[in-house]
Motif scaffolding. Structure first.
Motif, PDB file in Angstrom:
ATOM      1  N   ALA A  98       0.831  -1.208   0.000  1.00  0.00           N
ATOM      2  CA  ALA A  98       0.000   0.000   0.000  1.00  0.00           C
ATOM      3  C   ALA A  98       0.868   1.260   0.000  1.00  0.00           C
ATOM      4  CB  ALA A  98      -0.932  -0.004   1.200  1.00  0.00           C
ATOM      5  N   LYS A  99       1.932   1.242   0.789  1.00  0.00           N
ATOM      6  CA  LYS A  99       2.841   2.388   0.832  1.00  0.00           C
ATOM      7  C   LYS A  99       3.592   2.542  -0.484  1.00  0.00           C
ATOM      8  CE  LYS A  99       3.870   2.615   5.791  1.00  0.00           C
ATOM      9  NZ  LYS A  99       4.941   2.454   6.800  1.00  0.00           N
ATOM     10  N   LYS A 100       4.114   1.436  -0.995  1.00  0.00           N
ATOM     11  CA  LYS A 100       4.896   1.462  -2.237  1.00  0.00           C
ATOM     12  C   LYS A 100       4.101   2.043  -3.399  1.00  0.00           C
ATOM     13  CE  LYS A 100       7.082  -1.653  -5.557  1.00  0.00           C
ATOM     14  NZ  LYS A 100       7.358  -3.060  -5.895  1.00  0.00           N
ATOM     15  N   HIS A 101       2.838   1.697  -3.465  1.00  0.00           N
ATOM     16  CA  HIS A 101       2.013   2.123  -4.591  1.00  0.00           C
ATOM     17  C   HIS A 101       1.225   3.404  -4.337  1.00  0.00           C
ATOM     18  CE1 HIS A 101       3.098  -1.324  -6.958  1.00  0.00           C
ATOM     19  NE2 HIS A 101       2.917  -2.068  -5.889  1.00  0.00           N
ATOM     20  N   GLY A 102       1.377   3.993  -3.158  1.00  0.00           N
ATOM     21  CA  GLY A 102       0.738   5.271  -2.876  1.00  0.00           C
ATOM     22  C   GLY A 102      -0.775   5.198  -2.748  1.00  0.00           C
ATOM     23  N   ALA A 103      -1.280   4.119  -2.159  1.00  0.00           N
ATOM     24  CA  ALA A 103      -2.725   3.972  -1.969  1.00  0.00           C
ATOM     25  C   ALA A 103      -3.248   5.078  -1.060  1.00  0.00           C
ATOM     26  CB  ALA A 103      -3.047   2.605  -1.371  1.00  0.00           C
ATOM     27  N   ILE A 104      -4.463   5.519  -1.345  1.00  0.00           N
ATOM     28  CA  ILE A 104      -5.086   6.566  -0.539  1.00  0.00           C
ATOM     29  C   ILE A 104      -6.414   6.086   0.046  1.00  0.00           C
ATOM     30  CG2 ILE A 104      -4.011   8.420  -1.880  1.00  0.00           C
ATOM     31  CD1 ILE A 104      -6.831   8.960  -3.109  1.00  0.00           C
ATOM     32  N   LEU A 105      -6.858   6.804   1.052  1.00  0.00           N
ATOM     33  CA  LEU A 105      -8.187   6.611   1.630  1.00  0.00           C
ATOM     34  C   LEU A 105      -9.074   7.650   0.948  1.00  0.00           C
ATOM     35  CD1 LEU A 105      -7.026   6.408   5.339  1.00  0.00           C
ATOM     36  CD2 LEU A 105      -7.733   4.489   3.903  1.00  0.00           C
ATOM     37  N   ALA A 106      -9.585   7.312  -0.220  1.00  0.00           N
ATOM     38  CA  ALA A 106     -10.341   8.283  -1.018  1.00  0.00           C
ATOM     39  C   ALA A 106     -11.623   8.686  -0.300  1.00  0.00           C
ATOM     40  CB  ALA A 106     -10.661   7.697  -2.391  1.00  0.00           C
ATOM     41  N   MET A 107     -11.813  10.006  -0.207  1.00  0.00           N
ATOM     42  CA  MET A 107     -13.008  10.568   0.407  1.00  0.00           C
ATOM     43  C   MET A 107     -13.756  11.473  -0.569  1.00  0.00           C
ATOM     44  SD  MET A 107     -11.174  11.229   4.103  1.00  0.00           S
ATOM     45  CE  MET A 107     -12.394  12.353   4.670  1.00  0.00           C
TER      46      MET A 107
END
Length: 156
Positions: A98-107
């Motif tokens: 998740a960190k490597k790919h830059g995942a976000i908590l989309a709001m």
């Protein structure tokens, strides 16, 4: 479960709690949990990404805090996350991935705040190409209607 003998504290949420984080964390604001309202999440490392998903058509714009910034805020110490939706559906996600790919908590989706009817109020979104979306590369990890994240212990 807290790491260490005493946990650091986060400010308490002023508004409705949107996300609960627990498990192997050292920074809390409610017993052994870290509770976040929208303003608290908005104060983390907020990013806007343009990406394709297996669940939307065309290129879409999503905004929200990075998973990395949330994990830093709670002092997470683990290898995986157990992400849980409002209906108790749950998936396991690699923290490193998740960190490597830059995942976000989309709001926000295309500039609009997300609600329960449109995969909100929080949707884990990975930046990905059209080919990755068509291949369902992050299909399982992109859980919507997210309400809880449990930080799981180191592998082993």
């Amino acid at each position: 479960m807290l790491i260490g003998s005493a946990a650091a504290a986060l400010d308490a949420p002023d508004e409705r709690v949107m996300l609960t984080v627990d498990g192997h964390i050292s920074t809390t604001n409610s017993g052994e949990q870290a509770l976040f309202d929208r303003a608290m999440l908005a104060n983390l490392d907020w990013r806007t990404i343009e990406t394709y998903t297996s669940f939307t058509e065309g290129l879409n714009r999503f905004s929200g805090p990075t998973i990395a910034s949330l994990l830093e805020a709670v002092g997470a110490q683990g290898a995986k996350l157990r992400a849980v939706a409002a209906d108790d559906y749950a998936v396991t996600i690699s923290i490193a991935d998740a960190k490597k790919h830059g995942a976000i908590l989309a709001m926000e989706h295309n500039g609009q705040q997300m609600g329960i009817r449109n995969k909100g109020p929080i949707w884990i979104v990975y930046p990905q190409s059209k080919a990755e979306a068509e291949a369902h590369t992050y299909y399982v990890q992109m859980i919507w209607q997210l309400v809880r994240i449990e930080v799981l212990a180191q592998a082993g």
